[in-house]
Design a protein around this motif. Structure first.
Motif, PDB file in Angstrom:
ATOM      1  N   GLN A  86      21.728  46.714  49.171  1.00 28.43           N
ATOM      2  CA  GLN A  86      21.793  47.825  50.116  1.00 28.43           C
ATOM      3  C   GLN A  86      21.716  47.258  51.530  1.00 28.43           C
ATOM      4  OE1 GLN A  86      18.252  49.960  48.781  1.00 28.43           O
ATOM      5  NE2 GLN A  86      19.552  51.587  47.995  1.00 28.43           N
ATOM      6  N   PHE A  87      22.156  48.073  52.488  1.00 32.78           N
ATOM      7  CA  PHE A  87      22.043  47.659  53.885  1.00 32.78           C
ATOM      8  C   PHE A  87      21.650  48.850  54.743  1.00 32.78           C
ATOM      9  CE2 PHE A  87      26.253  49.291  53.468  1.00 32.78           C
ATOM     10  CZ  PHE A  87      26.589  49.834  54.693  1.00 32.78           C
ATOM     11  N   GLN A  88      21.065  48.533  55.896  1.00 34.52           N
ATOM     12  CA  GLN A  88      20.630  49.536  56.857  1.00 34.52           C
ATOM     13  C   GLN A  88      20.942  49.017  58.248  1.00 34.52           C
ATOM     14  OE1 GLN A  88      16.401  49.732  57.584  1.00 34.52           O
ATOM     15  NE2 GLN A  88      16.455  51.953  57.770  1.00 34.52           N
ATOM     16  N   ILE A  89      21.508  49.877  59.077  1.00 33.72           N
ATOM     17  CA  ILE A  89      21.800  49.499  60.452  1.00 33.72           C
ATOM     18  C   ILE A  89      20.611  49.917  61.321  1.00 33.72           C
ATOM     19  CG2 ILE A  89      23.407  49.764  62.386  1.00 33.72           C
ATOM     20  CD1 ILE A  89      24.712  48.572  59.877  1.00 33.72           C
ATOM     21  N   ALA A  90      19.986  48.950  61.988  1.00 36.27           N
ATOM     22  CA  ALA A  90      18.837  49.221  62.866  1.00 36.27           C
ATOM     23  C   ALA A  90      18.652  48.039  63.799  1.00 36.27           C
ATOM     24  CB  ALA A  90      17.579  49.451  62.043  1.00 36.27           C
ATOM     25  N   GLU A  91      19.184  48.121  65.003  1.00 40.69           N
ATOM     26  CA  GLU A  91      19.111  47.018  65.973  1.00 40.69           C
ATOM     27  C   GLU A  91      19.643  45.721  65.374  1.00 40.69           C
ATOM     28  OE1 GLU A  91      18.277  47.536  69.093  1.00 40.69           O
ATOM     29  OE2 GLU A  91      17.732  49.604  68.719  1.00 40.69           O
ATOM     30  N   GLY A  92      20.525  45.828  64.441  1.00 38.02           N
ATOM     31  CA  GLY A  92      21.066  44.723  63.655  1.00 38.02           C
ATOM     32  C   GLY A  92      21.267  45.259  62.251  1.00 38.02           C
ATOM     33  N   THR A  93      21.165  44.403  61.264  1.00 33.31           N
ATOM     34  CA  THR A  93      21.348  44.840  59.883  1.00 33.31           C
ATOM     35  C   THR A  93      20.185  44.369  59.026  1.00 33.31           C
ATOM     36  OG1 THR A  93      23.734  44.639  60.151  1.00 33.31           O
ATOM     37  CG2 THR A  93      22.923  44.825  57.912  1.00 33.31           C
ATOM     38  N   ASN A  94      19.592  45.301  58.284  1.00 33.59           N
ATOM     39  CA  ASN A  94      18.605  44.957  57.258  1.00 33.59           C
ATOM     40  C   ASN A  94      19.333  44.915  55.924  1.00 33.59           C
ATOM     41  OD1 ASN A  94      16.104  44.821  58.708  1.00 33.59           O
ATOM     42  ND2 ASN A  94      16.176  47.029  58.910  1.00 33.59           N
ATOM     43  N   TYR A  95      19.216  43.804  55.234  1.00 35.39           N
ATOM     44  CA  TYR A  95      19.785  43.660  53.901  1.00 35.39           C
ATOM     45  C   TYR A  95      18.646  43.755  52.896  1.00 35.39           C
ATOM     46  CZ  TYR A  95      23.787  41.699  56.385  1.00 35.39           C
ATOM     47  OH  TYR A  95      24.843  41.500  57.228  1.00 35.39           O
ATOM     48  N   LYS A  96      18.737  44.698  51.978  1.00 38.05           N
ATOM     49  CA  LYS A  96      17.746  44.824  50.909  1.00 38.05           C
ATOM     50  C   LYS A  96      18.466  44.495  49.607  1.00 38.05           C
ATOM     51  CE  LYS A  96      14.885  48.411  50.676  1.00 38.05           C
ATOM     52  NZ  LYS A  96      14.364  49.774  50.359  1.00 38.05           N
ATOM     53  N   LEU A  97      18.085  43.372  49.015  1.00 41.33           N
ATOM     54  CA  LEU A  97      18.757  42.893  47.813  1.00 41.33           C
ATOM     55  C   LEU A  97      17.746  42.721  46.689  1.00 41.33           C
ATOM     56  CD1 LEU A  97      20.863  40.025  49.436  1.00 41.33           C
ATOM     57  CD2 LEU A  97      21.564  42.385  49.055  1.00 41.33           C
ATOM     58  N   VAL A  98      18.170  43.016  45.479  1.00 42.70           N
ATOM     59  CA  VAL A  98      17.404  42.660  44.295  1.00 42.70           C
ATOM     60  C   VAL A  98      18.156  41.495  43.667  1.00 42.70           C
ATOM     61  CG1 VAL A  98      16.563  43.396  42.040  1.00 42.70           C
ATOM     62  CG2 VAL A  98      16.543  44.996  43.951  1.00 42.70           C
ATOM     63  N   ILE A  99      17.441  40.381  43.508  1.00 40.15           N
ATOM     64  CA  ILE A  99      18.066  39.153  43.005  1.00 40.15           C
ATOM     65  C   ILE A  99      17.319  38.667  41.768  1.00 40.15           C
ATOM     66  CG2 ILE A  99      18.954  38.449  45.251  1.00 40.15           C
ATOM     67  CD1 ILE A  99      16.559  36.545  45.499  1.00 40.15           C
ATOM     68  N   THR A 100      18.024  37.923  40.954  1.00 36.11           N
ATOM     69  CA  THR A 100      17.413  37.245  39.814  1.00 36.11           C
ATOM     70  C   THR A 100      17.435  35.755  40.116  1.00 36.11           C
ATOM     71  OG1 THR A 100      18.193  38.945  38.301  1.00 36.11           O
ATOM     72  CG2 THR A 100      17.562  36.846  37.324  1.00 36.11           C
ATOM     73  N   VAL A 101      16.274  35.112  39.969  1.00 39.14           N
ATOM     74  CA  VAL A 101      16.159  33.684  40.259  1.00 39.14           C
ATOM     75  C   VAL A 101      15.552  32.962  39.061  1.00 39.14           C
ATOM     76  CG1 VAL A 101      15.909  34.061  42.736  1.00 39.14           C
ATOM     77  CG2 VAL A 101      13.872  33.912  41.324  1.00 39.14           C
ATOM     78  N   LEU A 102      15.754  31.663  39.046  1.00 42.08           N
ATOM     79  CA  LEU A 102      15.098  30.790  38.070  1.00 42.08           C
ATOM     80  C   LEU A 102      14.225  29.820  38.827  1.00 42.08           C
ATOM     81  CD1 LEU A 102      18.110  29.974  35.721  1.00 42.08           C
ATOM     82  CD2 LEU A 102      16.195  31.507  35.249  1.00 42.08           C
ATOM     83  N   ASN A 103      13.044  29.543  38.293  1.00 38.37           N
ATOM     84  CA  ASN A 103      12.145  28.578  38.906  1.00 38.37           C
ATOM     85  C   ASN A 103      12.403  27.233  38.254  1.00 38.37           C
ATOM     86  OD1 ASN A 103      10.083  27.109  40.034  1.00 38.37           O
ATOM     87  ND2 ASN A 103       8.554  28.731  39.776  1.00 38.37           N
ATOM     88  N   SER A 104      13.098  26.351  38.951  1.00 40.18           N
ATOM     89  CA  SER A 104      13.463  25.061  38.364  1.00 40.18           C
ATOM     90  C   SER A 104      12.289  24.095  38.291  1.00 40.18           C
ATOM     91  CB  SER A 104      14.607  24.426  39.150  1.00 40.18           C
ATOM     92  OG  SER A 104      14.188  24.119  40.454  1.00 40.18           O
ATOM     93  N   SER A 105      11.162  24.418  38.923  1.00 44.60           N
ATOM     94  CA  SER A 105      10.002  23.532  38.841  1.00 44.60           C
ATOM     95  C   SER A 105       9.212  23.769  37.558  1.00 44.60           C
ATOM     96  CB  SER A 105       9.104  23.708  40.065  1.00 44.60           C
ATOM     97  OG  SER A 105       8.601  25.025  40.125  1.00 44.60           O
ATOM     98  N   LYS A 106       9.462  24.885  36.882  1.00 42.71           N
ATOM     99  CA  LYS A 106       8.796  25.183  35.617  1.00 42.71           C
ATOM    100  C   LYS A 106       9.822  25.080  34.495  1.00 42.71           C
ATOM    101  CE  LYS A 106       5.359  28.192  37.679  1.00 42.71           C
ATOM    102  NZ  LYS A 106       4.817  29.537  37.757  1.00 42.71           N
ATOM    103  N   VAL A 107       9.520  24.311  33.476  1.00 37.48           N
ATOM    104  CA  VAL A 107      10.473  24.017  32.414  1.00 37.48           C
ATOM    105  C   VAL A 107      10.855  25.254  31.611  1.00 37.48           C
ATOM    106  CG1 VAL A 107      10.890  22.637  30.345  1.00 37.48           C
ATOM    107  CG2 VAL A 107       9.609  21.661  32.253  1.00 37.48           C
ATOM    108  N   PHE A 108       9.902  26.057  31.207  1.00 33.32           N
ATOM    109  CA  PHE A 108      10.187  27.195  30.343  1.00 33.32           C
ATOM    110  C   PHE A 108      10.128  28.524  31.085  1.00 33.32           C
ATOM    111  CE2 PHE A 108       8.514  23.918  27.448  1.00 33.32           C
ATOM    112  CZ  PHE A 108       9.635  23.772  26.653  1.00 33.32           C
ATOM    113  N   SER A 109      10.496  28.500  32.331  1.00 33.05           N
ATOM    114  CA  SER A 109      10.481  29.722  33.140  1.00 33.05           C
ATOM    115  C   SER A 109      11.739  30.542  32.868  1.00 33.05           C
ATOM    116  CB  SER A 109      10.419  29.364  34.623  1.00 33.05           C
ATOM    117  OG  SER A 109      10.593  30.508  35.412  1.00 33.05           O
TER     118      SER A 109
END
Length: 140
Positions: A86-109
């Motif tokens: 999602q995005f919002q215009i307010a003195e610039g742009t606010n980006y609101k994102l839902v992301i999926t990440v992997l933690n590469s420092s943990k083996v079984f994450s």
């Protein structure tokens, strides 16, 4: 002795002016211009969804947020995918994102979901991470 005759042209022009004022004040109904929520965002207001999550700009914003988060918390998160944007215009742009990440420092994450908010102001070349919060996604 003269008989008073109204000036019909003046009456007609007055009625036409009144009609013009009424139509412009209240608008002409119908059409796509009156669908809510609006198709395009107002200059200020709430968040609006992105139609294309494959936009390279969104990936760049997500990678920026992950990079900042990794530096602050000494983590090794890697972007897996964008879930929602999602995005919002307010003195610039606010980006609101839902992301999926992997933690590469943990083996079984497994994959972890985060909601991030990044503020960007193009004319001042400002980009800052406002929020990076873990979220649960309901699979209904």
């Amino acid at each position: 002795m003269s008989i008073y005759r109204p000036n019909y042209l003046l009456l007609f022009l007055t009625a036409l002016l009144y009609l013009f004022v009424v139509v412009t004040a209240y608008g002409v109904g119908g059409g796509e211009g009156h669908l809510y929520p609006p198709k395009y965002p107002p200059l200020r207001g709430g968040y609006f969804p992105y139609d294309n999550l494959n936009d390279p700009r969104l990936r760049e914003i997500a990678k920026f947020a992950i990079s900042k988060y990794n530096k602050i918390h000494d983590q090794k998160l890697l972007l897996q995918k964008l879930v929602h944007g999602q995005f919002q215009i307010a003195e610039g742009t606010n980006y609101k994102l839902v992301i999926t990440v992997l933690n590469s420092s943990k083996v079984f994450s497994g994959p972890i979901n985060y909601e991030i908010i990044v503020f960007e102001n193009f004319w001042r070349t400002i980009k800052e991470l406002k929020s990076f919060v873990r979220v649960q996604i309901n699979k209904n």
